[in-house]
Design an enzyme around this catalytic site. Structure first.
Site, PDB file in Angstrom:
ATOM      1  NE  ARG A  39      -4.063  -2.019   1.093  1.00 34.49           N
ATOM      2  CZ  ARG A  39      -4.094  -3.125   0.353  1.00 34.49           C
ATOM      3  NH1 ARG A  39      -3.330  -3.222  -0.727  1.00 34.49           N
ATOM      4  NH2 ARG A  39      -4.874  -4.134   0.667  1.00 34.49           N
ATOM      5  CD  GLU A 183     -12.204 -10.566   7.407  1.00 35.51           C
ATOM      6  OE1 GLU A 183     -12.272  -9.892   6.361  1.00 35.51           O
ATOM      7  OE2 GLU A 183     -11.311 -10.394   8.258  1.00 35.51           O
ATOM      8  CE  LYS A 225     -13.449  -6.979   8.079  1.00 36.34           C
ATOM      9  NZ  LYS A 225     -12.266  -6.153   8.431  1.00 36.34           N
ATOM     10  CB  SER A 267     -14.602  -2.293   1.828  1.00 42.38           C
ATOM     11  OG  SER A 267     -13.279  -2.289   2.320  1.00 42.38           O
ATOM     12  N   GLY A 268     -13.630  -5.341   0.937  1.00 43.65           N
ATOM     13  CA  GLY A 268     -13.194  -6.374   0.002  1.00 43.65           C
ATOM     14  C   GLY A 268     -13.088  -5.982  -1.455  1.00 43.65           C
ATOM     15  NE  ARG A 300      -7.872  -3.026  -0.479  1.00 43.54           N
ATOM     16  CZ  ARG A 300      -7.916  -3.950  -1.436  1.00 43.54           C
ATOM     17  NH1 ARG A 300      -7.367  -3.711  -2.615  1.00 43.54           N
ATOM     18  NH2 ARG A 300      -8.493  -5.103  -1.220  1.00 43.54           N
TER      19      ARG A 300
END
Length: 347
Positions: A39, A183, A225, A267-268, A300
């Site tokens: 990132r 998750e 999640k 958000s994936g 993100r």
């Protein structure tokens, strides 16, 4: 029949409630060093322990963000770091009324016998790690399983292996006083349609909750999640915002027990605005029709604008923080079904 002995029942339930407090959601800032490096390098920042500390400090010290962020998922490096004044990050968050959390899995590895699928590792030594993290101030944990849709995938083997690991993780967390964030992400990659995503998501969640039950996990002290029911990135027709909202909630209502502490979405791979729109659409229509809070746990989709601003010029600290507060506020509104697109411009 197993007897339930949840020594930390009250604490777990209170923590879970705080994590999904009205108008708030969770910041995922638990990227591994490899992902954080990707990132940072994408915006031209060299990745080091210090640059990662400075970057994450932007989020933890952004103005008024405690009004919209209830908890932060930290990475092992980050939970041991401190702000510029020497205050350890978990203490800094706690002082602001934000619950510190910690990622405890050690990553998704190829699943033996079905190498195109993954199973998440990290159970060995987990009891001791949980104790150490609890002592550092963490009050919840996260474990991410990765489910791929593709030719002949997911297999039953993959769904069950990941659900079993999630359940063992969750039971260990609760024993040690941490709320488990469970998750089981269905990846958005591929060209499958939303029908396929819906069928896989339902089967995946069914498998996970059956396994949680088998391992005596207390649902009131557990947070799910989950990915949304959404068309794959390369699908020939991508479902609109309302269809994603409707199908996601329909699927959750079929399989998620009402006792669960709360539901947060990842958000994936969705865009910043898209992720906010989907959450808002769900709450506008279903907020009072479902037994759990539906809110966000984005990485993100919360961090993007801050990363771009700070990456372009590291002296723009105040501006970068402002970007985060703005995104957090919009998602906080969406978690109550009170977002509208004109608020995007009000930055």
């Amino acid at each position: 029949m197993a007897q339930h002995h949840w020594e930390h029942a009250d604490e777990l339930t209170q923590t879970a409630r705080a994590m999904v407090a009205p108008g708030k959601g969770i910041l995922a800032a638990d990227e591994s060093n490899a992902t954080a490096t990707k990132r940072l390098e994408a915006v031209g920042v060299e990745s080091s322990e210090e640059s990662r500390r400075q970057y994450r400090q932007l989020f933890f010290t952004a103005p008024e963000v405690e009004n919209y962020i209830s908890g932060v998922i930290l990475y092992d490096e980050t939970i041991r770091q401190a702000d510029d004044n020497g205050t350890p990050f978990p203490d800094l968050l706690k002082e602001r009324g934000i619950v510190p959390g910690i990622k405890v899995d050690t990553g998704a590895k190829p699943l033996a016998g079905s190498p195109n699928e993954k199973v998440t590792e990290g159970l060995d030594g987990l009891r001791d790690r949980i104790k150490a993290y609890y002592d550092m101030g963490a009050r919840f944990a996260k474990w991410r399983a990765v489910i791929t849709i593709g030719e002949g995938m997911p297999t039953r083997q993959c769904l069950e292996a990941n659900a079993h690991a999630l359940a063992r993780y969750a039971a260990l967390c609760q024993e040690g006083g941490l709320v488990p964030m469970v998750e089981p992400e269905v990846l958005i990659n591929g060209s499958h349609d939303i029908d396929t995503c819906e069928a896989v998501t339902e089967e995946n969640l069914q498998t996970v909750f059956a396994e949680l039950h088998r391992h005596n996990v207390m649902l009131e002290g557990t947070i799910l999640k989950t990915s949304m029911v959404i068309s794959a990135l390369d699908a020939s027709r991508r479902a609109d915002v309302q269809e994603v909202a409707d199908r996601t909630v329909t699927t959750l209502k079929r399989v998620v027990p009402p006792a669960l502490g709360g539901v947060v979405f990842l958000s994936g791979g969705q865009g910043n605005v898209e992720a906010t729109q989907h959450l808002d659409a769900m709450n506008k229509k279903y907020k009072n029709l479902v037994p759990w809070r539906l809110t966000f746990s984005y990485a993100r989709a919360l961090q993007g604008p801050t990363l771009d601003t700070w990456g372009a010029d590291q002296s723009q600290v105040a501006e970068a923080k402002q970007e985060f507060t703005h995104r957090a506020r919009l998602n906080g509104l969406a978690s109550e079904g009170q977002y509208s697109e004109d608020q995007e411009k009000a930055a």
